[in-house]
Scaffold this motif. Structure first.
Motif, PDB file in Angstrom:
ATOM      1  N   UNK A 224       0.838  -1.201   0.000  1.00  0.00           N
ATOM      2  CA  UNK A 224       0.000   0.000   0.000  1.00  0.00           C
ATOM      3  C   UNK A 224       0.871   1.249   0.000  1.00  0.00           C
ATOM      4  N   UNK A 225       2.145   1.070  -0.232  1.00  0.00           N
ATOM      5  CA  UNK A 225       3.124   2.141  -0.441  1.00  0.00           C
ATOM      6  C   UNK A 225       3.671   1.998  -1.853  1.00  0.00           C
ATOM      7  N   UNK A 226       3.948   3.116  -2.512  1.00  0.00           N
ATOM      8  CA  UNK A 226       4.540   3.063  -3.845  1.00  0.00           C
ATOM      9  C   UNK A 226       5.838   2.251  -3.796  1.00  0.00           C
ATOM     10  N   UNK A 227       5.914   1.118  -4.507  1.00  0.00           N
ATOM     11  CA  UNK A 227       7.102   0.250  -4.406  1.00  0.00           C
ATOM     12  C   UNK A 227       8.390   0.915  -4.876  1.00  0.00           C
ATOM     13  N   UNK A 228       8.304   1.816  -5.859  1.00  0.00           N
ATOM     14  CA  UNK A 228       9.507   2.485  -6.347  1.00  0.00           C
ATOM     15  C   UNK A 228      10.013   3.493  -5.310  1.00  0.00           C
ATOM     16  N   UNK A 229       9.094   4.185  -4.677  1.00  0.00           N
ATOM     17  CA  UNK A 229       9.479   5.091  -3.592  1.00  0.00           C
ATOM     18  C   UNK A 229      10.092   4.298  -2.450  1.00  0.00           C
ATOM     19  N   UNK A 230       9.470   3.166  -2.109  1.00  0.00           N
ATOM     20  CA  UNK A 230       9.977   2.342  -1.008  1.00  0.00           C
ATOM     21  C   UNK A 230      11.379   1.821  -1.322  1.00  0.00           C
ATOM     22  N   UNK A 231      11.603   1.401  -2.574  1.00  0.00           N
ATOM     23  CA  UNK A 231      12.926   0.913  -2.962  1.00  0.00           C
ATOM     24  C   UNK A 231      13.972   2.013  -2.807  1.00  0.00           C
ATOM     25  N   UNK A 232      13.621   3.217  -3.222  1.00  0.00           N
ATOM     26  CA  UNK A 232      14.542   4.347  -3.081  1.00  0.00           C
ATOM     27  C   UNK A 232      14.794   4.655  -1.606  1.00  0.00           C
ATOM     28  N   UNK A 233      13.736   4.570  -0.798  1.00  0.00           N
ATOM     29  CA  UNK A 233      13.880   4.841   0.635  1.00  0.00           C
ATOM     30  C   UNK A 233      14.789   3.810   1.293  1.00  0.00           C
ATOM     31  N   UNK A 234      14.581   2.533   0.990  1.00  0.00           N
ATOM     32  CA  UNK A 234      15.431   1.494   1.558  1.00  0.00           C
ATOM     33  C   UNK A 234      16.886   1.685   1.148  1.00  0.00           C
ATOM     34  N   UNK A 235      17.089   2.106  -0.109  1.00  0.00           N
ATOM     35  CA  UNK A 235      18.454   2.301  -0.602  1.00  0.00           C
ATOM     36  C   UNK A 235      19.186   3.388   0.173  1.00  0.00           C
ATOM     37  N   UNK A 236      18.459   4.410   0.623  1.00  0.00           N
ATOM     38  CA  UNK A 236      19.121   5.468   1.392  1.00  0.00           C
ATOM     39  C   UNK A 236      19.669   4.930   2.710  1.00  0.00           C
ATOM     40  N   UNK A 237      19.081   3.839   3.202  1.00  0.00           N
ATOM     41  CA  UNK A 237      19.560   3.253   4.450  1.00  0.00           C
ATOM     42  C   UNK A 237      20.669   2.242   4.215  1.00  0.00           C
ATOM     43  N   UNK A 238      20.542   1.389   3.206  1.00  0.00           N
ATOM     44  CA  UNK A 238      21.629   0.425   3.021  1.00  0.00           C
ATOM     45  C   UNK A 238      22.879   1.095   2.436  1.00  0.00           C
ATOM     46  N   UNK A 239      22.707   2.281   1.832  1.00  0.00           N
ATOM     47  CA  UNK A 239      23.868   3.029   1.370  1.00  0.00           C
ATOM     48  C   UNK A 239      24.459   3.934   2.452  1.00  0.00           C
ATOM     49  N   UNK A 240      23.763   4.043   3.573  1.00  0.00           N
ATOM     50  CA  UNK A 240      24.259   4.862   4.666  1.00  0.00           C
ATOM     51  C   UNK A 240      24.010   6.342   4.502  1.00  0.00           C
ATOM     52  N   UNK A 241      23.104   6.724   3.577  1.00  0.00           N
ATOM     53  CA  UNK A 241      22.795   8.140   3.367  1.00  0.00           C
ATOM     54  C   UNK A 241      22.006   8.699   4.543  1.00  0.00           C
ATOM     55  N   UNK A 242      21.087   7.895   5.083  1.00  0.00           N
ATOM     56  CA  UNK A 242      20.280   8.320   6.213  1.00  0.00           C
ATOM     57  C   UNK A 242      20.712   7.577   7.472  1.00  0.00           C
ATOM     58  N   UNK A 243      20.420   8.164   8.624  1.00  0.00           N
ATOM     59  CA  UNK A 243      20.775   7.585   9.915  1.00  0.00           C
ATOM     60  C   UNK A 243      19.823   6.435  10.236  1.00  0.00           C
ATOM     61  N   UNK A 244      20.330   5.221  10.261  1.00  0.00           N
ATOM     62  CA  UNK A 244      19.482   4.050  10.504  1.00  0.00           C
ATOM     63  C   UNK A 244      18.931   4.018  11.927  1.00  0.00           C
TER      64      UNK A 244
END
Length: 275
Positions: A224-244
């Motif tokens: 129920x979330x846009x999957x492309x947005x979610x993929x981009x959001x997850x990537x910001x965490x596994x890349x270390x861009x955002x504070x996990x």
């Protein structure tokens, strides 16, 4: 929060919907089986109609294309120190299964009243047991506010949860240089390789593919979330861009959404490949 409202309000609506459906379905079955020799019209209205509606709704919930995903809001559900990716149409699916159980349940009760069951009756009973079992599982987890399948994003990693088990991939197992987008089958391959990279509890959730040395960890993306947005959001965490460590807080979700606004053109570019 999702655009549908707070998790508490969404859960209350889901509980109201499933409770009303269970009461209505039980009333329909009871109204038919309470009559010693119910007329065909009564059987049709009380058993056939709810089950047909349930089957049609169930078919509709089983179809989730890229167009369905593109229409979903670009936001997580924030709940209990985690970001949730809820399954799309979870309430409709539970309602559909409850409605679909009307005919097999009522038919079996009426047949048992008049004598022994034949082969067709046993077949209907087997199908009914499966439908009622699935209806119970979906309804219970929906009532708890955690419909399945569910993806839980926490400071420790990503967990794909099913009815009888879950698979957890820690952030340290992700390959930070990789990008990931949903495919046409609405599966999201995450850059996690090697069987020892993930931990499993219980049974593997339906649709989840465990990683090996050549194939990544993949999860269904009918959310129920846009999957492309979610993929981009997850990537910001596994890349270390955002504070996990801030995952699961409303403040972090607000900041994350603002960060991803800058990447809307990438999401739209990925979606254009499906058109």
């Amino acid at each position: 929060m999702t655009s549908d409202g707070s998790p508490v309000w969404v859960a209350r609506r889901a509980r109201l919907a499933i409770s009303a459906t269970i009461i209505a379905t039980l009333a329909c079955v009871a109204g038919v089986v309470a009559v010693p020799r119910p007329a065909d019209a009564l059987v049709a209205i009380g058993l056939y109609v709810p089950s047909i509606i349930g089957v049609l709704l169930l078919w509709r919930t089983s179809v989730y294309s890229w167009r369905d995903g593109a229409r979903q809001p670009r936001s997580f559900t924030v709940h209990r120190d985690a970001f949730l990716l809820l399954p799309a149409r979870a309430t409709t699916r539970a309602v559909a299964l409850v409605l679909a159980s009307a005919f097999p349940a009522g038919h079996l009760i009426m047949r048992m009243r008049v004598g022994a069951l034949d082969a067709l009756d046993w077949a209907i009973a087997a199908v009914g047991a499966l439908v009622i079992g699935l209806a119970t599982l979906h309804s219970v987890f929906l009532w708890r506010g955690a419909p399945r399948p569910l993806v839980i994003v926490t400071p420790s990693g990503v967990t794909a949860a099913g009815f009888f088990g879950s698979v957890h991939a820690p952030w340290t197992a992700f390959r930070s240089v990789y990008a990931s987008w949903p495919d046409r089958r609405m599966n999201l391959a995450l850059p996690v390789y090697g069987g020892r990279s993930v931990s499993r509890r219980g049974l593997r959730p339906h649709g989840v593919k465990l990683p090996d040395t050549s194939e990544p960890f993949a999860i269904p993306a009918a959310w129920s979330t846009n999957p492309w947005w979610a993929a981009q959001a997850l990537a910001t965490y596994w890349r270390g861009i955002r504070d996990r460590s801030a995952i699961g807080t409303p403040a972090e979700h607000t900041t994350l959404a603002r960060t991803l606004d800058r990447f809307d053109h990438e999401i739209d570019e990925q979606l254009s490949q499906f058109q």
